[in-house]
Write a protein that holds these residues in place. Structure first.
Motif, short mmCIF file in Angstrom:
data_model
loop_
_atom_site.label_atom_id
_atom_site.label_comp_id
_atom_site.label_asym_id
_atom_site.label_seq_id
_atom_site.Cartn_x
_atom_site.Cartn_y
_atom_site.Cartn_z
N ARG A 1 19.00 7.50 -1.16
CA ARG A 1 20.33 6.59 -1.22
C ARG A 1 20.22 5.27 -1.91
NH1 ARG A 1 19.53 4.68 5.24
NH2 ARG A 1 16.78 4.64 4.59
N GLY A 2 18.30 5.68 -2.78
CA GLY A 2 17.88 4.48 -3.10
C GLY A 2 17.17 3.68 -2.81
N GLN A 3 17.62 3.33 -1.65
CA GLN A 3 16.22 2.17 -0.60
C GLN A 3 15.16 2.85 -1.09
OE1 GLN A 3 17.69 1.58 2.87
NE2 GLN A 3 20.01 2.20 2.56
N LEU A 4 14.92 1.72 -1.08
CA LEU A 4 12.78 1.49 -1.66
C LEU A 4 12.41 0.57 -0.83
CD1 LEU A 4 10.25 1.50 -3.11
CD2 LEU A 4 10.54 -0.83 -3.85
N LEU A 5 11.37 1.74 0.17
CA LEU A 5 11.02 1.58 1.41
C LEU A 5 9.32 1.64 1.76
CD1 LEU A 5 12.04 4.37 3.67
CD2 LEU A 5 13.02 2.89 3.14
N ALA A 6 8.86 -0.33 1.85
CA ALA A 6 7.61 -0.49 1.96
C ALA A 6 7.07 -1.16 2.64
CB ALA A 6 7.71 -1.69 0.27
N ALA A 7 5.81 -0.60 2.81
CA ALA A 7 4.66 -1.51 3.99
C ALA A 7 3.42 -1.08 3.56
CB ALA A 7 4.61 -0.30 5.21
N GLU A 8 2.57 -2.03 4.37
CA GLU A 8 1.80 -2.34 4.04
C GLU A 8 0.22 -1.63 4.08
OE1 GLU A 8 0.40 -6.58 5.87
OE2 GLU A 8 1.51 -7.30 4.33
N ARG A 9 0.54 -0.62 4.78
CA ARG A 9 -0.55 0.63 5.01
C ARG A 9 0.54 1.27 4.92
NH1 ARG A 9 -1.23 -2.68 9.03
NH2 ARG A 9 -2.38 -2.80 9.04
N ARG A 10 0.01 2.82 4.44
CA ARG A 10 0.58 4.01 4.62
C ARG A 10 1.05 5.00 5.91
NH1 ARG A 10 -3.68 8.64 2.91
NH2 ARG A 10 -2.23 8.18 1.18
N PRO A 11 2.34 4.47 6.05
CA PRO A 11 2.93 5.36 7.69
C PRO A 11 1.81 6.55 8.14
CG PRO A 11 4.77 4.85 6.41
CD PRO A 11 2.86 4.62 5.53
N SER A 12 1.47 6.63 9.65
CA SER A 12 0.78 7.18 10.32
C SER A 12 1.54 7.84 11.46
CB SER A 12 -1.05 7.07 10.45
OG SER A 12 -0.79 5.78 11.26
N ARG A 13 2.83 6.87 11.60
CA ARG A 13 2.79 8.02 12.73
C ARG A 13 4.85 7.91 12.84
NH1 ARG A 13 0.61 8.12 17.59
NH2 ARG A 13 2.68 7.86 19.01
N VAL A 14 4.90 9.65 12.09
CA VAL A 14 6.32 10.11 11.59
C VAL A 14 7.46 10.21 12.57
CG1 VAL A 14 7.42 11.18 9.85
CG2 VAL A 14 5.39 9.67 9.24
N LEU A 15 8.14 10.23 12.88
CA LEU A 15 9.51 10.33 13.91
C LEU A 15 9.85 11.69 12.17
CD1 LEU A 15 11.01 10.91 16.39
CD2 LEU A 15 11.93 8.81 15.73
N ARG B 1 11.39 16.37 -4.09
CA ARG B 1 11.91 15.47 -3.02
C ARG B 1 10.97 15.44 -1.69
NH1 ARG B 1 11.31 10.66 -4.30
NH2 ARG B 1 13.70 10.27 -3.41
N PHE B 2 11.00 16.17 -0.87
CA PHE B 2 9.96 16.56 0.35
C PHE B 2 8.58 16.11 -0.11
CE2 PHE B 2 14.18 18.18 3.33
CZ PHE B 2 13.61 17.28 4.13
N ALA B 3 8.39 17.20 -1.62
CA ALA B 3 6.75 17.29 -1.67
C ALA B 3 6.86 15.80 -2.19
CB ALA B 3 6.77 18.31 -3.28
N GLU B 4 7.21 15.09 -2.80
CA GLU B 4 6.70 13.78 -3.16
C GLU B 4 6.87 13.09 -2.19
OE1 GLU B 4 10.19 11.86 -5.37
OE2 GLU B 4 9.77 13.73 -7.12
N LEU B 5 7.54 12.51 -1.04
CA LEU B 5 7.03 12.05 0.74
C LEU B 5 6.50 12.66 0.56
CD1 LEU B 5 8.42 10.50 2.71
CD2 LEU B 5 10.09 12.10 3.62
N ALA B 6 5.88 13.86 1.06
CA ALA B 6 4.14 13.99 1.69
C ALA B 6 3.68 13.61 0.99
CB ALA B 6 4.41 15.44 1.22
N ALA C 1 0.67 -1.27 -0.19
CA ALA C 1 -0.04 -0.03 -0.01
C ALA C 1 0.76 0.94 -0.03
CB ALA C 1 -0.53 0.25 1.33
N TRP C 2 1.76 1.35 0.62
CA TRP C 2 2.95 2.14 1.08
C TRP C 2 4.15 1.92 0.42
CZ3 TRP C 2 7.23 3.37 3.37
CH2 TRP C 2 8.05 4.92 3.75
N ARG C 3 4.74 2.91 -0.57
CA ARG C 3 6.40 2.54 -1.00
C ARG C 3 7.02 3.91 -1.45
NH1 ARG C 3 7.63 -1.62 -4.64
NH2 ARG C 3 6.62 -3.97 -4.43
N PHE C 4 7.90 4.04 -1.22
CA PHE C 4 9.10 5.39 -1.14
C PHE C 4 10.13 4.90 -1.66
CE2 PHE C 4 11.64 9.00 0.16
CZ PHE C 4 10.47 10.29 -0.73
N ALA C 5 10.96 5.79 -2.70
CA ALA C 5 12.61 5.40 -2.91
C ALA C 5 13.11 6.43 -2.58
CB ALA C 5 12.82 5.05 -4.36
N ASP C 6 14.11 6.45 -0.92
CA ASP C 6 14.94 7.57 -0.61
C ASP C 6 15.69 7.90 -1.48
OD1 ASP C 6 16.94 6.08 0.47
OD2 ASP C 6 15.95 6.18 2.48
#
Length: 293
Positions: free
Chosen positions: A13-27, A135-140, A6-11
């Motif tokens: 560093r070129g690392q692909l982050l993925a999770a089954e649901r969109r993160p909702s608790r961001v530090l 990049r911040f806009a894409e992440l947001a 459900a959620w993917r983002f390539a940061d």
């Protein structure tokens, strides 16, 4: 986890982050957290760097609602358990190159990444401010955020206004960006090394470039030599680790800048359109004031 997470983002560093649901608790690192908030993404917590103290630096927090966002502390003494006390499901960090997480002890950063996904955005000098903002806009957007309607137009208007003001400034009007380092020393910024200052130069602002030698990002000198630049506008570092410019008592500096316009400057800028537009407007206001003196 499946291929259709459900959620993917390539940061950055070129690392692909993925999770089954969109993160909702961001530090987030404070600069990143304040930027994300401008897109409507409220971090559950923020942390600072070795430049910060026991309270969040208001020069860096923008419009973050600090009454509801937990500040974890700052610097290499931060431990993983403190960072994770709000149960974040994503950490947003920044890097000044080579993918190294800024503001945390490398071992703590490694342990953190073993327990929660870490998205790293490069804010270093090799990247333009526009690209960092993209990049911040894409992440947001991936986290459900959206830009405030009309901010892109506001930013373009701020750019055009500053360009016009800079063109109208008489020759010899000078702008110095610096960070006060106590009563004896000043760090004079080298404009090509700071993405936000490069934008000012591209728009026609006459920024002073100190002579070569010394530091890569700054030229450290005494206040007497800093006074020799005779700036009409000073972009003064207002982070909590910098000495307030108004407290500098060096007589040569005070005499040389008695009529100078002072603009608050955060060398770790928020990378949202509205934050950048506000800064450009402050510089334009100062140049207009200096022009009319």
């Amino acid at each position: 986890m499946t291929e259709q997470s459900a959620w993917r983002f390539a940061d950055d560093r070129g690392q692909l982050l993925a999770a089954e649901r969109r993160p909702s608790r961001v530090l987030a690192y404070v600069q990143a957290g304040a930027t994300l908030w401008d897109y409507g993404v409220r971090p559950e917590g923020i942390f600072g760097s070795g430049h910060d103290g026991t309270a969040p630096d208001r020069a860096k927090t923008g419009t973050l609602p600090l009454d509801t966002v937990d500040y974890r502390g700052a610097g290499v003494d931060l431990d993983v358990e403190t960072l994770l006390r709000g149960r974040p499901d994503l950490v947003v960090a920044v890097s000044y190159g080579h993918g190294q997480v800024y503001g945390l002890d490398p071992d703590a950063a490694k342990q953190l990444e073993e327990r929660v996904p870490v998205a790293v955005i490069d804010v270093g000098q090799a990247r333009t401010l526009d690209r960092t903002a993209e990049r911040f806009a894409e992440l947001a957007r991936s986290l459900g955020g959206e830009p405030v309607p009309g901010v892109a137009e506001d930013l373009e208007a701020a750019r055009e206004r500053l360009r016009a003001v800079a063109e109208a400034v008489p020759d010899g009007r000078r702008v110095v960006a610096l960070s006060p380092a106590g009563q004896e020393q000043a760090h004079i910024a080298r404009p090509p090394m700071w993405p936000e200052l490069r934008v000012l130069a591209e728009l026609g602002v006459d920024l002073v470039s100190p002579a070569g030698g010394g530091g890569v990002n700054w030229s450290t000198t005494d206040w007497g030599r800093a006074a020799e630049f005779r700036p009409d506008v000073v972009l003064a570092d207002v982070r909590s680790n910098a000495t307030p410019l108004g407290e500098i008592g060096a007589p040569e500096w005070r005499a040389a800048t008695e009529a100078a316009w002072i603009v608050p400057w955060n060398p770790e800028p928020l990378c949202s359109p509205q934050a950048h537009a506000r800064f450009l407007a402050l510089v334009a206001d100062a140049l207009e004031g200096a022009r009319s003196d």
